[in-house]
Design an enzyme around this catalytic site. Structure first.
Site, PDB file in Angstrom:
ATOM      1  CG  PHE A  88      -1.629   1.229   1.553  1.00  0.00           C
ATOM      2  CD1 PHE A  88      -2.397   1.888   0.600  1.00  0.00           C
ATOM      3  CD2 PHE A  88      -1.542   1.782   2.822  1.00  0.00           C
ATOM      4  CE1 PHE A  88      -3.057   3.078   0.905  1.00  0.00           C
ATOM      5  CE2 PHE A  88      -2.201   2.954   3.139  1.00  0.00           C
ATOM      6  CZ  PHE A  88      -2.961   3.608   2.178  1.00  0.00           C
ATOM      7  CB  VAL A  89       3.275   2.695   2.408  1.00  0.00           C
ATOM      8  CG1 VAL A  89       4.218   3.896   2.462  1.00  0.00           C
ATOM      9  CG2 VAL A  89       2.169   2.854   3.451  1.00  0.00           C
ATOM     10  NE  ARG A 118       8.487 -10.963   1.937  1.00  0.00           N
ATOM     11  CZ  ARG A 118       7.799  -9.849   2.190  1.00  0.00           C
ATOM     12  NH1 ARG A 118       6.978  -9.372   1.275  1.00  0.00           N
ATOM     13  NH2 ARG A 118       7.936  -9.215   3.330  1.00  0.00           N
ATOM     14  CG  ASP A 177      10.933 -16.018   3.112  1.00  0.00           C
ATOM     15  OD1 ASP A 177      10.806 -14.851   3.555  1.00  0.00           O
ATOM     16  OD2 ASP A 177      10.535 -17.015   3.725  1.00  0.00           O
ATOM     17  CB  ALA A 190       9.501  -5.735   2.789  1.00  0.00           C
ATOM     18  NE  ARG A 236       3.162 -13.572   9.100  1.00  0.00           N
ATOM     19  CZ  ARG A 236       3.279 -14.851   8.808  1.00  0.00           C
ATOM     20  NH1 ARG A 236       4.480 -15.378   8.653  1.00  0.00           N
ATOM     21  NH2 ARG A 236       2.222 -15.616   8.646  1.00  0.00           N
ATOM     22  CB  ALA A 237       0.967  -6.153   8.573  1.00  0.00           C
ATOM     23  CB  SER A 295       4.252   0.413  13.725  1.00  0.00           C
ATOM     24  OG  SER A 295       2.965   0.506  14.290  1.00  0.00           O
ATOM     25  CE1 TYR A 349       3.867  -4.929  11.529  1.00  0.00           C
ATOM     26  CE2 TYR A 349       2.963  -3.125  12.834  1.00  0.00           C
ATOM     27  CZ  TYR A 349       3.586  -3.580  11.696  1.00  0.00           C
ATOM     28  OH  TYR A 349       3.942  -2.681  10.713  1.00  0.00           O
TER      29      TYR A 349
END
Length: 322
Positions: free
Chosen positions: A12-13, A34, A52, A73, A75-76, A117, A142
């Site tokens: 998205f970003v 990836r 990966d 990049a 994992r959310a 974040s 996260y």
């Protein structure tokens, strides 16, 4: 011309940053993926399929001659069927980030921009706004993995010449934003009354256009080196006002019901949506003065304009699809 390596370019970003960089910078942009990149991406940018990120990929060719890395990049989310969420987040968001940074140092990269974040600071602000001096209080797996990545990067860069920039954005929004903002757009578009009439909160957010503008500034500004930034639009907004702005963009008047806060909390708990209640009904404010004073950054768009535009673009996209 300097060379940039971007991870997370299809997200998205990341995809918005790619578009912004093409229009506003003189960087030669490379993209690390990836898997095999889409044809249009590969035709426009120099792409490197490194596999990966969590499995010790060979970063050598992708990083050769690179001046700056922007790493977003990660994992959310973890699926319900997957076990040990924290371990999975650490592997993707902490270990893989540190591995990339080590290779970047070996290749002589000058600056590493890490997109973290606001969750590192906490899930909500009971009183005063978060700023860069506030102690970390990550509220979820996260956020813990992002905080650990920050700390590992700082320790690594402290003993090497590579500059580190850490950016902690709050909710990033646009018409095609994922997650809860997308759900809110969908709810507003239905015309059904929404239960936010009694919510008296204050939320800091950052429009997608503002965030990518700030990231691109942090890539080049000398005073951004080795700094942490909490970034936002600079104007806080309540959930009811947020919904009204979206509604204006959709050309609709949103009807809102006034439901007591204890009942809202109970309803969210009963359906397992406590996190959704926190994000929509509690306050989370960010003091982004540092970004403006130290770097002279001015957000290109206002919150009101960006929210109205998000509502308008969402409805237009729905009309085209139907």
């Amino acid at each position: 011309m300097k060379t940039l390596l971007l991870t997370g370019a299809t997200g998205f970003v990341g995809s918005a940053l790619l578009t912004h960089l093409c229009a506003h910078t003189q960087y030669e942009v490379r993209v690390a993926t990836r898997s095999e990149p889409a044809a249009d991406l590969a035709q426009t940018f120099k792409t490197f399929n490194v596999g990966d990120f969590s499995s010790s990929p060979d970063w050598g060719e992708a990083l050769a001659g690179v001046d700056c890395v922007v790493h977003m990049a990660g994992r959310a989310h973890v699926m319900a069927r997957e076990k040990d969420a924290l371990s999975l987040f650490r592997r993707a968001n902490t270990d893989a980030t540190l591995e990339l940074a080590r290779h970047a140092i070996e290749k002589g990269v000058q600056r590493f921009v890490f997109i973290s974040s606001i969750g590192v600071n906490g899930a909500y602000t009971p009183s005063t706004a978060f700023d860069e001096t506030c102690p970390a209080n990550p509220h979820a797996d996260y956020a813990i993995s992002k905080f650990e990545a920050e700390e590992s990067l700082k320790a690594l860069c402290d003993s090497h010449a590579m500059e580190l920039v850490i950016i902690r954005p709050p909710l990033v929004y646009a018409a095609h934003a994922p997650g809860n903002f997308q759900r809110l757009l969908k709810l507003a578009s239905t015309g059904v009354p929404l239960p936010f009439g009694g919510v008296r909160n204050s939320r800091s957010m950052v429009a997608l256009e503002n965030l990518v503008d700030f990231i691109s500034l942090c890539m080049v500004h000398p005073r951004a080196a080795n700094e942490l930034f909490l970034v936002s639009d600079g104007i806080d907004i309540s959930t009811p006002d947020l919904v009204r702005c979206i509604g204006r963009g959709m050309g609709r008047r949103i009807v809102m019901l006034t439901i007591p806060d204890p009942m809202m909390r109970l309803m969210a708990s009963c359906i397992g949506k406590q996190n959704l209640y926190t994000q929509l009904c509690r306050s989370l404010t960010v003091n982004s003065t540092k970004a403006r004073q130290l770097l002279g950054w001015i957000p290109p768009v206002t919150t009101e304009h960006a929210l109205v535009q998000a509502g308008r673009e969402y409805i237009n996209a729905r009309s085209i699809q139907s």
